[in-house]
Enzyme design. Sequence first.
Site, PDB file in Angstrom:
ATOM      1  N   ASP A 120      -3.436   1.297  22.870  1.00  0.00           N
ATOM      2  CA  ASP A 120      -3.667  -0.190  23.292  1.00  0.00           C
ATOM      3  C   ASP A 120      -4.879  -0.610  23.879  1.00  0.00           C
ATOM      4  O   ASP A 120      -4.980  -0.242  25.170  1.00  0.00           O
ATOM      5  CB  ASP A 120      -2.259  -0.591  24.055  1.00  0.00           C
ATOM      6  CG  ASP A 120      -2.419  -2.490  24.017  1.00  0.00           C
ATOM      7  OD1 ASP A 120      -3.184  -3.172  24.112  1.00  0.00           O
ATOM      8  OD2 ASP A 120      -1.243  -2.806  24.245  1.00  0.00           O
ATOM      9  N   ARG A 151       2.093 -13.737   1.883  1.00  0.00           N
ATOM     10  CA  ARG A 151       2.545 -12.748   2.891  1.00  0.00           C
ATOM     11  C   ARG A 151       1.949 -11.394   2.648  1.00  0.00           C
ATOM     12  O   ARG A 151       2.021 -10.468   3.446  1.00  0.00           O
ATOM     13  CB  ARG A 151       4.330 -12.679   2.939  1.00  0.00           C
ATOM     14  CG  ARG A 151       4.532 -11.469   3.769  1.00  0.00           C
ATOM     15  CD  ARG A 151       6.197 -11.869   4.399  1.00  0.00           C
ATOM     16  NE  ARG A 151       7.214 -12.342   3.023  1.00  0.00           N
ATOM     17  CZ  ARG A 151       7.419 -11.586   2.168  1.00  0.00           C
ATOM     18  NH1 ARG A 151       7.186 -10.176   2.190  1.00  0.00           N
ATOM     19  NH2 ARG A 151       8.403 -12.244   1.350  1.00  0.00           N
ATOM     20  N   TYR A 184       2.322  -2.985  29.409  1.00  0.00           N
ATOM     21  CA  TYR A 184       2.664  -4.113  28.948  1.00  0.00           C
ATOM     22  C   TYR A 184       4.173  -4.369  28.809  1.00  0.00           C
ATOM     23  O   TYR A 184       4.825  -3.531  28.197  1.00  0.00           O
ATOM     24  CB  TYR A 184       2.150  -4.750  27.822  1.00  0.00           C
ATOM     25  CG  TYR A 184       2.753  -6.036  27.281  1.00  0.00           C
ATOM     26  CD1 TYR A 184       2.095  -7.342  28.388  1.00  0.00           C
ATOM     27  CD2 TYR A 184       3.279  -6.361  26.409  1.00  0.00           C
ATOM     28  CE1 TYR A 184       2.451  -8.455  28.023  1.00  0.00           C
ATOM     29  CE2 TYR A 184       3.697  -7.765  25.850  1.00  0.00           C
ATOM     30  CZ  TYR A 184       3.458  -8.671  26.966  1.00  0.00           C
ATOM     31  OH  TYR A 184       3.780  -9.839  26.512  1.00  0.00           O
ATOM     32  N   LYS A 210      -5.672 -12.042  23.663  1.00  0.00           N
ATOM     33  CA  LYS A 210      -6.455 -12.003  24.891  1.00  0.00           C
ATOM     34  C   LYS A 210      -8.121 -12.162  24.619  1.00  0.00           C
ATOM     35  O   LYS A 210      -8.441 -13.075  24.368  1.00  0.00           O
ATOM     36  CB  LYS A 210      -6.078 -10.731  25.626  1.00  0.00           C
ATOM     37  CG  LYS A 210      -4.606 -10.300  25.566  1.00  0.00           C
ATOM     38  CD  LYS A 210      -3.787 -11.341  26.437  1.00  0.00           C
ATOM     39  CE  LYS A 210      -2.257 -11.249  26.330  1.00  0.00           C
ATOM     40  NZ  LYS A 210      -1.669 -10.045  26.551  1.00  0.00           N
TER      41      LYS A 210
HETATM   42  C1  LIG Z   1      -0.598  -9.279  26.191  1.00  0.00           C
HETATM   43  C2  LIG Z   1      -0.324  -7.817  25.786  1.00  0.00           C
HETATM   44  C3  LIG Z   1       0.236  -7.442  24.616  1.00  0.00           C
HETATM   45  C4  LIG Z   1       1.165  -8.335  23.784  1.00  0.00           C
HETATM   46  O1  LIG Z   1       0.468  -9.284  23.067  1.00  0.00           O
HETATM   47  P1  LIG Z   1       0.784 -10.651  22.305  1.00  0.00           P
HETATM   48  O2  LIG Z   1      -0.272 -11.125  21.808  1.00  0.00           O
HETATM   49  O3  LIG Z   1       1.252 -11.365  23.639  1.00  0.00           O
HETATM   50  O4  LIG Z   1       2.013 -10.267  21.612  1.00  0.00           O
HETATM   51  C5  LIG Z   1       0.274  -6.058  24.347  1.00  0.00           C
HETATM   52  N1  LIG Z   1      -0.299  -5.317  25.067  1.00  0.00           N
HETATM   53  C6  LIG Z   1      -1.184  -5.573  25.982  1.00  0.00           C
HETATM   54  C7  LIG Z   1      -1.944  -4.624  26.915  1.00  0.00           C
HETATM   55  C8  LIG Z   1      -1.090  -7.188  26.507  1.00  0.00           C
HETATM   56  O5  LIG Z   1      -1.825  -7.453  27.483  1.00  0.00           O
END
Ligand SMILES: *Cc1c(COP(=O)(O)O)cnc(C)c1O
Length: 384
Positions: A171, A48, A99, A196
Amino acid sequence: MPDSTQSLALSTRSVTAGRPRRDPDAPLNAPLVLASTYVAGGTMEYGRYGNPTWEAFEEALGALENGRALAFSSGVAAIATVLDLVPVGGVVVAPRHAYLGTLGQLADLEASGRIAEARLVDVADTDAVRCAVTGADLLLVESPTNPALEIADLPAVCAAGRAEGAVVVVDNTFATPLLQRPIDVGADIVAHSVTKFLAGHGDVVMGALVTAPTPRGDELYGRLEERRKRFGAIPGPFEAWLALRGMRTLHVRLERACANAAELADRLSRHRAVERVRYPGLPTDPGHARARDQMDGFGAIISIEVRGGLAAADRVTRMTRLWVNATSLGGVESTLERRRRWPGESPTIPDNLVRLSVGIEDVDDLWADLDAALNAVAEDAGST
Ligand SMILES: *Cc1c(COP(=O)(O)O)cnc(C)c1O
């Protein structure tokens, strides 16, 4: 990576960063290390706390974002860890279109009294951001925003947040470090849903944070790493291995996906079944000039508003054969979904908005499929 990393092009870094040392018989790729515990006396100690496969991934992402990366179990775990930096009773500024998982976390923190206020703003409106950050502890920005594709003036909003002493988080999931590097324009922390574009093949859920290479960034890195250990929001080693493998081709995937998206956005903007196309690459898009100035490309996400409302939009998403009706984005395969099908989506997102994640297939095949679905829906609407 050698000290010369900074002088290499991003495409080269995505191929070369995070490799093992070139000793005789060393593997070219970082091995997948499955370990819950390590022999005492080193830096890992426990599964961890550390893992060599995470470290390889973190080195590669850090080299692309010009900072120090920490891998997390998901994008939302990374966001939750960042929001935990906010003092009890603190104030967070965030995009009103963000998001939905991020907006959900903020709503929960506000409802429980953990934070005093989540001020949601139009991040494309720099004056509104400047106003909102007064007295804020953390400024969280998306640009382009999900799914409205608004573009924030990143240098200006980062400066506004820093001037107030707020921790500035961007982000960067939609743009990826190949199209923009927020740390270079003043962000303290970059957040990613690695799920993504970075991983890119629809087979991994993972997240990451990257801190600026500054004393302030190093201090934040320490606090974030401490929280990763405490809360245990760690990725599996195999996820980290797959994500790193995916990142090796990020630049070529993105090049094709962005080119496909630009062509499709142009064609969609002339389609009778489409009321509005949101894509920062279109000269008519409100974010175009800003995106052109601060990004190295316009991305592979397009949002369209389908003529005929919710029902027509839903029908389009069910009628395509090549495009998959699925959530998530950033994979090699093209997907689409009506965002308001999710109860957590912001009510100011139109209910006929369909978000397209453009993949790397042949653009004419993608167009033929989408055009057919849109035409079928438009013809039905015309005949009733
Ligand atoms: C999908 C997404 C998230 C969340 O990510 P996960 O890997 O699904 O937990 C956060 N920010 C943006 C802009 C996203 O498209």
